[in-house]
Motif scaffolding. Structure first.
Motif, PDB file in Angstrom:
ATOM      1  N   ASP A 163       0.868  -1.179   0.000  1.00 34.68           N
ATOM      2  CA  ASP A 163       0.000   0.000   0.000  1.00 34.68           C
ATOM      3  C   ASP A 163       0.908   1.234   0.000  1.00 34.68           C
ATOM      4  O   ASP A 163       1.403   1.640  -1.047  1.00 34.68           O
TER       5      ASP A 163
ATOM      6  N   LYS B   7      -1.108  -1.429  -4.646  1.00 37.82           N
ATOM      7  CA  LYS B   7      -1.966  -0.266  -4.914  1.00 37.82           C
ATOM      8  C   LYS B   7      -1.056   0.818  -5.482  1.00 37.82           C
ATOM      9  O   LYS B   7      -0.493   1.617  -4.718  1.00 37.82           O
TER      10      LYS B   7
ATOM     11  N   GLU C 225      -1.517   3.587  -6.973  1.00 46.09           N
ATOM     12  CA  GLU C 225      -1.898   4.992  -6.718  1.00 46.09           C
ATOM     13  C   GLU C 225      -1.342   5.482  -5.378  1.00 46.09           C
ATOM     14  O   GLU C 225      -1.174   6.679  -5.173  1.00 46.09           O
ATOM     15  N   VAL C 226      -1.089   4.547  -4.473  1.00 42.61           N
ATOM     16  CA  VAL C 226      -0.618   4.924  -3.138  1.00 42.61           C
ATOM     17  C   VAL C 226       0.898   4.787  -3.020  1.00 42.61           C
ATOM     18  O   VAL C 226       1.551   5.585  -2.365  1.00 42.61           O
TER      19      VAL C 226
ATOM     20  N   ASN D 116      -6.985   2.066  -5.309  1.00 43.70           N
ATOM     21  CA  ASN D 116      -6.884   2.355  -3.879  1.00 43.70           C
ATOM     22  C   ASN D 116      -8.212   2.118  -3.162  1.00 43.70           C
ATOM     23  O   ASN D 116      -8.917   3.053  -2.815  1.00 43.70           O
TER      24      ASN D 116
END
Ligand code: IMP
Ligand code: MG
Length: 181
Positions: free
Chosen positions: A109, A137, A139-140, A156
């Motif tokens: 994450d 993830k 995007e994170v 996410n």
């Protein structure tokens, strides 16, 4: 797969089937096997408890080079948010000095856990550290650390099942469910 599951106060709905997950693990194992076909010494597969337990067991039965299984338990999450502060709840179950290690993680994450473990293993004398995560993830994740093997990328969203939990519940489901919005 169930239409929905309720864990504590939250409802989760179907997201990834066990078949999709296993197919992604098949593809990942093939890549890992190819890269390790000339391995001389057993490689340490380090399962990050508890989340990676199901992924590690699915992955390891597909690996065809010598591996030694070790575990470590870290915690960074509380509820549905990553805390960033890593706690080593249980140390590594063996010595990694001079050894090649593949970290086996359920999901990356923020990357705080992987940055911590990579540093920790190198400081303990591991000769090589590779990161293998079932999910990411993107995007994170904004860390400079390279993720060597990733089976699947997801947006996410907060998910449970296949080892992943919401406050310790939901790990036992073989499919993955997402938090209903
Ligand atoms: P990171 O340190 O922020 O990369 O967080 C990684 C850890 O948080 C993983 O080992 C998981 O245990 C947990 N985690 C991250 N995302 C989720 C999720 O969507 N559901 C359940 N646990 C998660
Ligand atoms: Mg975890």
């Amino acid at each position: 797969m169930k239409e929905s599951i309720t864990l504590h106060d939250k409802t989760f709905v179907p997201y990834l089937t066990n078949e999709e997950l296993e197919a992604a693990i098949d593809r990942l194992a093939e890549i890992i096997n190819l890269e390790h076909q000339n391995e001389k010494e057993p490689v340490i597969l380090l399962c990050v408890l508890n989340g990676a337990i199901m992924f590690t067991s699915e992955l390891m039965k597909r690996l065809d080079f010598p591996i030694e299984l070790m575990t470590i338990k870290v915690a960074s999450y509380s509820g549905t948010r990553s805390g960033g502060h890593i706690q080593e709840v249980m140390g590594i179950t063996g010595s990694v000095k001079g050894r090649k290690v593949i970290i086996c993680e359920d999901i990356v994450d923020t990357g705080a856990t992987m940055v911590y473990l990579d540093k920790r293993l190198r400081e303990s004398g591991a000769s090589d550290v590779k990161i293998c995560s079932m999910l990411l993830k993107p995007e994170v994740y904004k860390q400079p650390l390279k993720l060597d093997y990733v089976a699947m990328e997801i947006p996410n969203r907060f998910i449970v099942g296949f080892g992943l939990d919401y406050d310790q519940l939901g790990r036992n489901y073989k499919d993955i469910y997402v938090l209903k919005d």
